[in-house]
Design a protein around this motif. Structure first.
Motif, mmCIF file in Angstrom:
data_model
loop_
_atom_site.group_PDB
_atom_site.id
_atom_site.type_symbol
_atom_site.label_atom_id
_atom_site.label_comp_id
_atom_site.label_asym_id
_atom_site.label_seq_id
_atom_site.Cartn_x
_atom_site.Cartn_y
_atom_site.Cartn_z
ATOM 1 N N LEU A 1 0.837 -1.203 0.000
ATOM 2 C CA LEU A 1 0.000 0.000 0.000
ATOM 3 C C LEU A 1 0.872 1.254 0.000
ATOM 4 O O LEU A 1 0.606 2.208 -0.725
ATOM 5 C CB LEU A 1 -0.909 0.024 1.228
ATOM 6 N N ARG A 2 1.922 1.223 0.817
ATOM 7 C CA ARG A 2 2.799 2.392 0.899
ATOM 8 C C ARG A 2 3.503 2.643 -0.438
ATOM 9 O O ARG A 2 3.587 3.773 -0.907
ATOM 10 C CB ARG A 2 3.832 2.222 2.009
ATOM 11 N N GLY A 3 3.973 1.566 -1.052
ATOM 12 C CA GLY A 3 4.622 1.718 -2.357
ATOM 13 C C GLY A 3 3.680 2.284 -3.409
ATOM 14 O O GLY A 3 4.048 3.162 -4.197
ATOM 15 N N PHE A 4 2.448 1.796 -3.415
ATOM 16 C CA PHE A 4 1.453 2.284 -4.364
ATOM 17 C C PHE A 4 1.150 3.752 -4.092
ATOM 18 O O PHE A 4 1.083 4.571 -5.014
ATOM 19 C CB PHE A 4 0.190 1.428 -4.290
ATOM 20 N N ALA A 5 1.008 4.114 -2.826
ATOM 21 C CA ALA A 5 0.715 5.498 -2.462
ATOM 22 C C ALA A 5 1.853 6.426 -2.877
ATOM 23 O O ALA A 5 1.618 7.516 -3.408
ATOM 24 C CB ALA A 5 0.455 5.605 -0.959
ATOM 25 N N ILE A 6 3.089 5.993 -2.658
ATOM 26 C CA ILE A 6 4.239 6.813 -3.049
ATOM 27 C C ILE A 6 4.261 7.011 -4.562
ATOM 28 O O ILE A 6 4.528 8.100 -5.054
ATOM 29 C CB ILE A 6 5.561 6.186 -2.549
ATOM 30 N N SER A 7 3.934 5.954 -5.302
ATOM 31 C CA SER A 7 3.942 6.085 -6.762
ATOM 32 C C SER A 7 2.859 7.036 -7.246
ATOM 33 O O SER A 7 3.031 7.704 -8.260
ATOM 34 C CB SER A 7 3.755 4.715 -7.411
ATOM 35 N N LEU A 8 1.754 7.111 -6.536
ATOM 36 C CA LEU A 8 0.679 8.015 -6.926
ATOM 37 C C LEU A 8 0.986 9.458 -6.545
ATOM 38 O O LEU A 8 0.709 10.382 -7.306
ATOM 39 C CB LEU A 8 -0.646 7.597 -6.271
ATOM 40 N N ILE A 9 1.573 9.646 -5.361
ATOM 41 C CA ILE A 9 1.748 10.983 -4.817
ATOM 42 C C ILE A 9 3.157 11.522 -5.033
ATOM 43 O O ILE A 9 3.341 12.684 -5.335
ATOM 44 C CB ILE A 9 1.397 11.004 -3.309
ATOM 45 N N GLY A 10 4.174 10.664 -4.871
ATOM 46 C CA GLY A 10 5.554 11.090 -5.051
ATOM 47 C C GLY A 10 6.169 11.727 -3.819
ATOM 48 O O GLY A 10 7.322 12.138 -3.831
ATOM 49 N N ASN A 11 5.420 11.818 -2.743
ATOM 50 C CA ASN A 11 5.907 12.420 -1.504
ATOM 51 C C ASN A 11 5.673 11.415 -0.388
ATOM 52 O O ASN A 11 4.544 10.992 -0.149
ATOM 53 C CB ASN A 11 5.130 13.722 -1.246
ATOM 54 N N HIS A 12 6.746 11.023 0.293
ATOM 55 C CA HIS A 12 6.654 9.969 1.307
ATOM 56 C C HIS A 12 5.710 10.325 2.450
ATOM 57 O O HIS A 12 4.943 9.480 2.907
ATOM 58 C CB HIS A 12 8.052 9.629 1.854
ATOM 59 N N ASP A 13 5.775 11.555 2.926
ATOM 60 C CA ASP A 13 4.919 11.943 4.055
ATOM 61 C C ASP A 13 3.443 11.931 3.667
ATOM 62 O O ASP A 13 2.604 11.406 4.397
ATOM 63 C CB ASP A 13 5.308 13.331 4.578
ATOM 64 N N ARG A 14 3.135 12.503 2.510
ATOM 65 C CA ARG A 14 1.737 12.509 2.054
ATOM 66 C C ARG A 14 1.271 11.095 1.731
ATOM 67 O O ARG A 14 0.111 10.757 1.944
ATOM 68 C CB ARG A 14 1.584 13.434 0.842
ATOM 69 N N ALA A 15 2.188 10.270 1.229
ATOM 70 C CA ALA A 15 1.831 8.875 0.936
ATOM 71 C C ALA A 15 1.509 8.134 2.230
ATOM 72 O O ALA A 15 0.542 7.365 2.281
ATOM 73 C CB ALA A 15 2.977 8.182 0.198
#
Length: 183
Positions: free
Chosen positions: A18-32
């Motif tokens: 989930l975290r990897g997918f979120a980072i790929s969508l957002i590009g920002n670790h904190d927001r992901a």
């Protein structure tokens, strides 16, 4: 009571994906991380709607994707840093070749259309099948396959990759890893 713990255990095993997918969508670790947290809260509050024996990973990815698009609609009026100029001025990147390659890949991934980036991350990075990705994206399996193929071709073009010899460590890194001292 054991169902509760089984649900929790299965949910926890999905967090890295989930975290990897979120980072790929957002590009920002904190927001992901915030997006993953929102996803987990929604999943936990709707755990009675989850059917045991079905694919928890796909269910969570669907929640995350829907939450991401909901947030994007809400943020329509924010200033966007599409070329990354502002973001690049705020951070210093490591000088190692691998870090530079990863940065190039992230930029290239960011240049893909949303539907292609989403498809290649779900299938390529998250390890979901085409069928699972199609269900998450609410489209046909053939559409996912097409999006993944177009994403791969576009990434090869952006990164100027012509074949397998362009992957992996560069000549300097290969020499170090093949050295008897490195073992």
């Amino acid at each position: 009571m054991s169902e509760k713990y089984s649900f929790k255990r299965e949910l926890l095993t999905c967090l890295p994906g989930l975290r990897g997918f979120a980072i790929s969508l957002i590009g920002n670790h904190d927001r992901a991380d915030d997006l993953v947290q929102d996803t987990i809260v929604k999943a936990w509050s709707n755990k009675t709607k989850f059917e045991p024996g079905t694919n928890m990973k796909a269910w969570l990815f669907t929640i995350l994707r829907n939450e991401f698009y909901s947030q994007m609609r809400k943020k329509g009026r924010e200033v966007q840093d599409t070329d990354g100029a502002f973001t690049d001025s705020l951070s210093t990147h490591a000088a190692q070749q691998g870090s530079m390659d990863l940065r190039d890949f992230q930029k290239a991934l960011g240049q893909l259309p949303d539907d292609q980036r989403e498809a290649i991350v779900l299938v390529g990075a998250s390890g979901l099948s085409y069928e699972e990705a199609a269900k998450i994206c609410d489209c046909a399996v053939g559409t996912i396959k097409s999006r993944v193929n177009r994403a791969r071709e576009k990434l090869k073009e952006i990164l100027d990759v012509s074949g397998h010899q362009d992957y992996g460590p560069d000549a300097g890194a290969s020499a170090v890893t093949k050295s008897p001292m490195a073992l």
